[in-house]
Design an enzyme around this catalytic site. Structure first.
Site, short mmCIF file in Angstrom:
data_model
loop_
_atom_site.label_atom_id
_atom_site.label_comp_id
_atom_site.label_asym_id
_atom_site.label_seq_id
_atom_site.Cartn_x
_atom_site.Cartn_y
_atom_site.Cartn_z
N ILE A 177 0.83 -1.20 0.00
CA ILE A 177 0.00 0.00 0.00
C ILE A 177 0.87 1.25 0.00
O ILE A 177 0.44 2.33 0.39
CB ILE A 177 -0.94 0.00 1.23
CG1 ILE A 177 -0.15 -0.12 2.53
CG2 ILE A 177 -1.94 -1.14 1.12
CD1 ILE A 177 -1.02 0.05 3.78
N THR B 290 4.11 0.66 1.07
CA THR B 290 5.07 0.22 2.07
C THR B 290 6.35 -0.33 1.47
O THR B 290 7.33 -0.48 2.16
CB THR B 290 4.40 -0.89 2.90
OG1 THR B 290 3.69 -1.74 1.98
CG2 THR B 290 3.40 -0.31 3.86
N ARG C 94 16.10 -5.27 12.55
CA ARG C 94 16.94 -5.15 11.37
C ARG C 94 16.18 -4.39 10.29
O ARG C 94 14.99 -4.63 10.07
CB ARG C 94 17.32 -6.54 10.86
CG ARG C 94 18.57 -6.52 9.99
CD ARG C 94 19.33 -7.83 10.14
NE ARG C 94 18.54 -8.94 9.63
CZ ARG C 94 18.90 -9.66 8.56
NH1 ARG C 94 20.00 -9.38 7.89
NH2 ARG C 94 18.16 -10.67 8.17
N ASN D 227 15.38 -2.54 4.17
CA ASN D 227 15.77 -1.67 3.06
C ASN D 227 15.77 -0.24 3.59
O ASN D 227 14.71 0.39 3.72
CB ASN D 227 14.75 -1.85 1.91
CG ASN D 227 15.08 -1.01 0.69
OD1 ASN D 227 15.59 0.12 0.81
ND2 ASN D 227 14.79 -1.54 -0.47
N PRO D 228 16.93 0.28 3.94
CA PRO D 228 16.98 1.59 4.62
C PRO D 228 16.31 2.72 3.82
O PRO D 228 15.67 3.60 4.41
CB PRO D 228 18.48 1.84 4.79
CG PRO D 228 19.09 0.48 4.78
CD PRO D 228 18.25 -0.35 3.85
N GLN E 94 9.23 5.43 4.99
CA GLN E 94 8.02 5.06 5.71
C GLN E 94 7.92 5.76 7.06
O GLN E 94 6.87 6.28 7.42
CB GLN E 94 7.98 3.54 5.89
CG GLN E 94 6.60 3.02 6.22
CD GLN E 94 6.55 1.50 6.22
OE1 GLN E 94 7.57 0.82 6.29
NE2 GLN E 94 5.34 0.96 6.14
N GLY F 298 8.15 -4.10 12.97
CA GLY F 298 7.36 -3.28 12.05
C GLY F 298 7.78 -1.82 12.08
O GLY F 298 8.27 -1.31 13.08
N GLY G 293 5.68 0.55 10.11
CA GLY G 293 4.63 1.29 9.42
C GLY G 293 3.99 2.41 10.22
O GLY G 293 3.55 3.39 9.65
N GLU G 294 3.92 2.25 11.52
CA GLU G 294 3.13 3.19 12.30
C GLU G 294 3.93 3.99 13.29
O GLU G 294 3.51 5.07 13.72
CB GLU G 294 2.02 2.41 13.03
CG GLU G 294 1.07 1.75 12.05
CD GLU G 294 0.18 0.71 12.69
OE1 GLU G 294 -0.97 1.03 12.98
OE2 GLU G 294 0.63 -0.44 12.87
#
Lengths: 327, 699, 180
Positions: free
Chosen positions: B467, B469, B586, B589-590, B596, B659, B661-662
């Protein structure tokens, strides 16, 4: 959206004739406001008369030594014009403070003057609104009016005029030129917008079918020492909460010509004549300026939830004129 | 950084641009409303203007003769739905569209008009005569509303550790304040859209969602179909942020249309409908009480939160979540109250619960630091817990202190004068603030298939979602590492419910969950004998391995630092600097992870300064249901933002990842609010920090 | 050609002329997406409030959701699909990929078209609301991040790719300045 006819016109008389024969016809400029409102059928023209190809575009020297900006000049071209920027910088700034680059490329100078309020109740057909449906009521008065008028509203409507450009035009004593089948005519911007009263749906003094052809800026108002400052709820791409256009001439510390207009506070650009009168001919001092701003805002009638605009307008007048004086 | 000893590729940990980048920058990526389709019809939703009431009549007779109109669906003729179909927390009335004449909230779908073209459908929808009886409604949220009741505890029981009242009574310094956050909207740029059609006996759909499998399963259940009768695809999704986690009204209505009219039907919500129909972050009111000794040691945290809810569907805005894990203290008490109102059922928005909860807790921590005369950074470091203060469980990797220290170093925190309203630049006031956060991390079951092709390449199939991400790109790296090959040998297929059960892109659990399944499949594939003559496929469903038991407190952490300028004459607040240090395990993908978390911080910036759903007190409807009224940050609001990661490996999580994402959103509002206090000396406990709340009378 | 509600028009899009019979109500955005299957331009709000539908008309950026298709006749229309007509991405597009100037990608077409138009506007000397002195010759003024942010503010991005977009635009502007 209701169905409509579409005509492209090349001559002003052709445009006037089309609207004279069809009272439901509307002129189409950039369409940034009209097409938007048509989508919710708040506007429902029978016919669109596309005036963008009339020979009304461009900025030219006016006979009195001022400038005339053609009605179909895009907002972008008006703002970028070197003479507008040099002689009426607050006008350029005001136009640039409005909308976005895309919308300024589309919107015309004439259309900008005629844009409708951004009151959310006006824009929502499922709500009552005296401007949209006369007699249906004003839900903003008891409802959400955080960004509504503090001057000259009535119980019939508390909406504000959204234009930035018109605020600067007001400070520069601009004149609106238009044409009807009876011929050309003009009206000062100060008389262009009607008071709200009990007819908020009647917004301008333009006769039916009239086509705006140009806006002129008098030479006497030219003022490189001018500034437009807009405060809004986001740093860009938002309508004004309160804005100020001001032009100031100082001669040996005395205030010469001064023009001040406020945006976001009334149904039309609010010319701050009380403050101007208090400043004119007097020595420019901080205390005098604060008193002048105070005097202007003394007449404000804030609504339940927008008293902050009184403070904000007062502070803005002081801030902008102080900045101009210090240049 | 610790990584598995036998890793031989650099797939994980290397910045790589998005795999779908060329499609997205050339306009070739097809989103749910972009697929050309033969014989497509268009559905337009008609919604209720009243906030509660009953449909008296829908007269479609005039509309049915309009050009192109195929028909009108309403509660009298729409396909019947299973009322037991489940949303996030049990049966969900928000999905029961066109099933009865009852109107539970403004913006509720009352009819679907289907026509040959979008214009014909819109014109007919505009002309449809709907008569509603308005009933008295209540849309005014307060924490002490008489209808308030305890929220569900499915996301965790209330904390009751120690004697909060006694600790507060004996604390020399106490903060006791209330914090308010308004309704906020995810506002993904892509409005919810779906295209549904029947292919033989099979329901097919392109849909805008965060989890194709979950949506397909719910869709099957709602329409009483077998799961294998439903296929949902969502190859490209224009943002979700929580708002596309459930089966949405667009797909329910498109499905109804396709059933009723026997041809493909596309339903795209208008922007206004997205605001009115899709669950928002509920308004919250929170009371936070903190007690501390004069050395800054916390003695008690009491976090009581109330939020608004709809009787249609359960929801938990779990505001006190962070208060259970961030700080060591002798006593912790949390309570959550749900207040049912006549609203669109609230739903998840980036960091649900934690985000408004963090605003309250981290503002209160700043107030405590002020009253103690202790640096806010130091106060947090002094209260680092050894074990979970509520759970008693040991922590997994916990690098909050590292985030705080490294962030402070980069930000230049240590030269800060702690006194408010001391820094001026011309007419501007300048201030800085910080906040700390924790965000729970775990992995949920998913199914992954990996095929070893005969040419030496591998095809990975998993119903993951991208989405925005970067899931495709990240999962290719995960698979490459797991298979011990280069990323160029991996192909990936995602976002198709036919690929089997998978966790959705939600809860910051997407990547860990999908990585788990891919790792397991790769491991088993590597154990298979290689066959150069035919493809070999291994499929793993990690549900068989899932215990649901957590033996450690595993969280991502962050420290957010903000610098603001305030013009007291106009009330304008501008975020001049924003820096986040993150501990997210970890980093796969920096390049993408940084994007994000920065995006999350920008959403937090919007929450701090701009975003607010405003309801009309009379109609109960949202007044500012568009992007001209609901202000999300624009380019000009956003400074250059620094975000970076402390080295970390989480051994309890697949591939060592947590995670991302948030967590960027969570702490940002408090950091900015604390910076506004530092600039002006005035606390803002009500969001957003609108200019009318900041403007001052100038002497 | 025009009867009451429909018009025969020809739209020139990405150097190809298309003859269409359109309902006058059709916006340029809908004509591009529905009639010409150019779905790169996105409908984020359909109200000129988000910029996702931005295209170039005669090189100038506009929002296609508020432009009527009939009113666009006679212009050269460039959509995102026309930014790389021969399939080779232009530097701005490559910079978006390399610097990660998008996440979900839904606003990206609009950001790209807007940036192309914006760079031309700056090169033509147009000032912006971020320009300190509008009366000065703006073409002499360097395009910095503050200017880019203001000029690009008509393109909303909810994923928050703004910092990367600004970097990509500035990098491209630098390259253009070098080659100019």
């Amino acid at each position: 959206m209701k169905e409509f006819g579409y005509r492209r016109v090349k001559h002003v008389q052709e445009a006037l004739a089309l609207t004279a024969n069809d009272t439901g016809a509307r002129y189409l400029g950039g369409g940034t406001n009209l097409v938007d409102l048509m989508k919710d059928e708040i506007e429902a023209p029978s016919q669109l008369v596309d005036v963008r190809f009339l020979p009304l575009s461009g900025v030219r020297e006016a006979p009195d030594g001022g400038l005339a900006i053609g009605a179909t000049t895009s907002n972008s071209d008006a703002a970028a014009h070197p003479e507008v920027r040099r002689r009426y910088p607050a006008l350029s700034q005001a136009v640039l403070a409005g909308a976005s680059g895309q919308l300024r490329n589309m919107a015309t100078v004439g259309g900008n003057l005629l844009q409708r309020t951004r009151c959310a109740y006006f824009a929502d057909p499922s709500e009552p609104c005296n401007k949209r449906l006369p007699g249906s009521g004003c839900p903003a008065l008891p409802g959400e009016h955080h960004n509504h008028a503090i001057f000259d509203w009535s119980r019939h409507c508390v909406a504000t005029h959204p234009s930035d450009m018109a605020v600067a035009l007001a400070a520069f004593d601009a004149v609106v030129h238009y044409e009807t089948l009876d011929g050309p005519a003009e009206i000062p911007l100060s008389e262009f917008y009607l008071p709200v009263g009990d007819t908020p749906h009647r917004e301008t003094a333009l006769p039916p079918g009239a086509l705006i052809t140009a806006v002129s800026l008098p030479k006497s108002a030219a003022c490189p020492r001018s500034r437009y400052r807009k405060v809004r709820e986001r740093a860009s791409y938002a309508f004004a909460t309160v804005s100020v256009a001001a032009a100031l001439e100082l001669h040996d510390g005395l205030v010469g010509r001064v023009g001040i207009a406020l945006g976001g506070v009334a149904s039309r650009p609010w010319r701050a004549r009380v403050a101007e009168a208090a400043l004119h001919g007097e020595p420019f001092t901080g205390a005098g300026l604060r008193d002048a701003a105070e005097a202007e805002l003394a007449a404000a009638k804030p609504l339940r939830d927008n008293g902050y605009k009184v403070t904000l307008a007062r502070n803005l007048i002081v801030a902008v004129l102080t900045e101009l004086a210090e240049r | 950084m610790n990584a598995p000893a036998d890793v031989i590729t650099d797939a994980v940990g290397t910045s790589r641009p998005r795999l779908e980048g060329p499609e997205k920058v050339s306009g070739r990526a097809r989103y749910a409303a972009d697929h050309p389709m033969h014989d497509l019809a268009f559905g337009v939703v008609v919604t209720s203007p009243v906030a509660r009431g009953r449909i008296r009549d829908i007269d479609a007779s005039a509309v049915l003769t309009m050009p192109g109109v195929l028909g009108v669906l309403d509660h009298r003729n729409a396909p019947r739905l299973d009322p037991q179909a489940s949303g996030f927390f049990g049966p969900d009335g928000s999905m029961q569209l066109l099933q009865s004449d009852s109107i539970p909230h403004a913006g509720r779908a009352v009819a679907l008009v289907v026509a040959q073209t979008p214009h014909e459908a819109q014109a007919a929808a505009d002309a449809l005569a709907v008569t509603c009886d308005a009933h008295p409604h209540d849309t005014t949220f307060t924490a002490d509303h008489p209808a308030g009741r305890a929220a569900l505890t499915v996301l965790g029981e209330d904390a009751n550790v120690g004697d909060v009242d006694a600790e507060l009574a004996s604390s020399p310094v106490v903060v006791d304040e209330r914090y308010f956050t308004p309704e906020e909207h995810c506002s993904a740029m892509e409005p919810h859209a779906a295209t549904a059609w029947w292919d033989g006996g099979r329901l097919q759909a392109f849909d805008s969602n965060q989890g194709a499998f979950d949506v397909a399963r719910t869709l099957a259940s709602l329409f009483s179909l077998e799961l294998d009768q439903v296929r949902v695809r969502s190859e490209h999704v224009g943002g979700g942020f929580g708002s596309k986690g459930l089966l949405g009204p667009q797909l329910i209505l498109a499905t109804m249309g396709s059933m009723a009219f026997g041809r493909p039907v596309r339903v795209t919500l208008t922007r206004r409908q997205v605001f009115l129909m899709i669950g928002m972050r509920p308004a919250t009111e929170q009371r936070v009480r903190l007690g501390a000794d004069t050395d800054g040691s916390l003695r008690a945290i009491d976090h009581q939160a109330a939020f608004e809810i709809s009787p249609l569907a359960e929801w938990v805005e779990n505001c006190p979540e962070g208060s259970k894990v961030l700080y060591a203290t002798r006593a912790i008490r949390t309570r959550i109250t749900a207040v049912p109102l006549d609203l669109t059922p609230p739903g998840p928005m980036r960091g649900p619960g934690l985000t408004p909860g963090s605003f309250a807790l981290e503002s209160a921590m700043d107030e405590l630091a002020e009253r103690l005369g202790i640096d806010p950074l130091e106060l947090r470091l002094r209260n680092e817990p050894a074990v979970g203060p509520v759970s008693g469980l040991p922590y997994g990797s916990r690098n909050l202190a590292a985030c705080l220290r490294e962030g402070a170093r980069r930000f230049g925190w240590h030269s800060r004068d702690p006194r408010p309203r001391r820094r001026r630049e011309g007419h501007l006031l300048v201030g800085t603030g910080l906040a700390a956060t924790a965000f729970g991390s775990s992995a949920f079951p998913s199914t992954a298939s990996i095929t070893a092709e005969t040419d030496g390449s591998y095809t990975v199939r998993i119903a993951a979602s991208d989405i925005g991400t970067g899931s495709r790109t990240a999962l290719v790296a995960i698979a490459a590492e797991a298979l011990r090959v280069g990323t160029e040998r991996i192909r990936i297929r995602i976002a198709d419910s036919d690929l089997g059960p998978a966790w959705s892109a939600s809860g910051s659990r997407g990547t860990p969950s999908w990585a788990w399944a891919i790792n397991e499949a790769a491991t088993r594939l590597r154990e298979q004998p290689h066959d150069p003559t035919r493809p070999v496929t291994v499929t793993v469903d990690t549900a068989e391995l899932f215990t649901g038991r957590f033996v450690r407190e595993v969280h991502a952490y962050s420290a957010i630092f903000a610098e603001v300028t305030v013009d007291p004459a106009t009330g304008e607040v501008r975020t001049r600097r924003l820096l986040g240090m993150f501990a997210i395990g970890r980093v796969v993908n920096p390049l993408l992870a940084r994007s994000q978390v920065i995006g999350g911080m920008i959403m937090g910036l919007g929450m701090a300064l701009h975003e607010e759903g405003v309801r009309d007190p009379v109609s109960g409807r949202q007044v500012n249901a568009d992007f001209a009224g609901y202000h999300i940050p624009a380019h000009a609001d956003v400074p250059d933002i620094e975000a970076d990661f402390v080295p970390e490996y989480e051994p309890d999580e697949p591939s060592g990842v947590k995670g991302a994402g948030e967590i960027g959103t969570v702490g940002t509002a408090a950091a900015i609010a604390n910076a506004v206090w530092h600039a002006t000396g005035l606390r803002h406990r009500v969001l957003p920090i609108r200019l009318d709340r900041v403007v001052e009378e100038m002497a | 050609m025009n009867d009451d509600g429909r018009s025969d028009i020809s739209l020139r899009v990405n150097d190809v002329t298309h003859g269409l019979n359109v309902d006058n109500r059709t916006t340029l955005l809908d004509a591009l997406r529905d009639a010409l299957d150019l779905t790169g331009s996105k409908k984020g709000c359909d109200r000129g409030q988000c910029g996702a539908c931005t295209v170039l008309l005669d090189g100038r950026r506009v929002v296609s959701c508020l432009t009527l298709a009939v009113a666009a006749e006679g212009t050269e229309i460039t959509t995102v699909e026309g930014l790389a007509p021969d399939g080779e991405l232009r530097p701005l597009q490559r910079a978006f990929i390399q610097l990660d100037g998008f996440q979900c990608g839904y606003c990206t077409s609009g950001q790209l078209c807007s940036a192309v138009g914006m760079l031309a506007e700056h090169a033509a000397g147009w000032p912006s609301a971020a320009t300190v002195d509008v009366s000065a010759d703006a073409s002499a003024q360097e395009l910095d991040a503050v200017e880019v942010r203001e000029r690009m503010s008509g393109n909303l991005c909810r994923c928050g790719a703004y910092p990367s977009i600004v970097r990509a635009v500035l990098e491209t502007a630098d390259q253009q300045a070098v080659t100019r």
